[in-house]
Design an enzyme around this catalytic site. Structure first.
Site, short mmCIF file in Angstrom:
data_model
loop_
_atom_site.label_atom_id
_atom_site.label_comp_id
_atom_site.label_asym_id
_atom_site.label_seq_id
_atom_site.Cartn_x
_atom_site.Cartn_y
_atom_site.Cartn_z
N HIS A 140 7.31 2.93 -5.90
CA HIS A 140 6.88 4.09 -5.11
C HIS A 140 7.57 5.34 -5.61
O HIS A 140 8.72 5.63 -5.30
CB HIS A 140 7.20 3.86 -3.62
N GLU A 152 11.32 4.03 -5.20
CA GLU A 152 11.61 2.81 -4.44
C GLU A 152 10.97 1.63 -5.17
O GLU A 152 9.76 1.63 -5.41
CB GLU A 152 11.04 2.92 -3.02
N ASN A 190 10.01 6.57 3.98
CA ASN A 190 8.96 6.86 4.96
C ASN A 190 9.23 6.23 6.32
O ASN A 190 8.80 6.76 7.35
CB ASN A 190 7.59 6.42 4.43
#
Length: 282
Positions: A140, A152, A190
């Site tokens: 990510h 990530e 997130n």
């Protein structure tokens, strides 16, 4: 695996950024788009950003030309056959990603690591569409990929140690900071940031403050480098709402659900910087 060639599927803003980072780091890159026109547009966009780095004295002209020479685009998934790692950066929809990974498995070598750049979907669910989920991981990147240092690296339920190690090695060679984590909704950033930004938006109405005042409060009172409204405009209201809805579907936590104000802005086309107007005007 000693990764030398990287495939990037989807050359929108995120995919093009990943491709740019990879060619600058010395990798050969094969970018796949659905049309030649989109592939050409992505190449031109990457070339433009590299040229700006030359103009700012951050990149030599010959290094810029060499980097762009390491990029080629295609519309044919089969041309990813020689890639050691393929990063998927298409639309954030589970079924579309699962269908793509089935196709990638058909054309890529058996030892190719397949990575998804999803920000909110389950890496495990994407990998489950394949017959070899052990080679699927999450990578990510954050937008814009050339500027944001974090990646990530997400281990799905069946991701192999080798696949994860390969992804971590590539992130290091890209000059990025890797944070390894397991496949949970929202991963790390997130999972924390989305409900926090949702809370900030709810405060706008509850405390009866303006977006400018809220941004000033959080930058001067909490030390944030950027106010929450400015950050949402940068990310894109539509992107945030989509990720928020995905997390709420998984967790059913009230704070995960996008506030009505954000949904209304999304529906009205007030998407932030990309549309010229969001909480602020651009």
């Amino acid at each position: 695996m000693d990764v030398r060639r990287i495939g990037v599927v989807g050359l929108g803003a995120m995919g093009a950024g990943i491709a740019q980072v990879a060619i600058e780091a010395g990798f050969d890159v094969v970018g796949r788009e659905v049309s030649d026109e989109l592939g050409t547009a992505a190449t031109e966009r990457i070339g433009h950003f590299l040229t700006r780095k030359v103009e700012k004295g951050r990149l030599a002209q010959d290094a810029r030309d060499a980097a762009l020479g390491r990029l080629r685009t295609t519309t044919d998934v089969s041309e990813l056959v020689d890639c050691d790692l393929v990063v998927e950066a298409i639309v954030e929809e589970l079924q579309a990603k699962r269908a793509l990974f089935v196709e990638l498995e058909r054309f890529c070598r058996r030892d190719t690591v397949l990575a998804t750049n999803t920000s909110a979907l389950s890496v495990t669910e994407i990998a489950a569409a394949t017959a070899s989920p052990e080679r699927v991981v999450g990578m990510h990147f954050f937008n814009p990929a050339p500027l944001m240092p974090l990646v990530e690296v997400v281990r799905g339920e069946l991701s192999s140690d080798d696949a994860v190690a390969t992804a971590l090695d590539v992130v290091d060679r890209l000059g990025k900071v890797a944070v390894p984590c397991h496949d949970t909704p929202g991963f790390v950033v997130n999972r924390v940031l989305i409900p926090l930004l949702n809370d900030c938006v709810r405060v706008l109405d509850e405390a009866r403050v303006s977006p400018e005042a809220l941004d000033a409060a959080m930058t001067n009172g909490a030390g944030w480098p950027m106010g929450p409204c400015t950050l949402l405009d940068l990310v894109g209201i539509d992107v945030h709402v989509h990720a928020s809805e995905a997390l709420y579907e998984k967790l059913r936590e009230t704070r995960m659900a996008p506030p009505p104000r954000l949904v209304a802005m999304r529906n009205a086309g007030l998407l932030g910087r990309k549309s010229g107007r969001g909480f602020h005007g651009y």
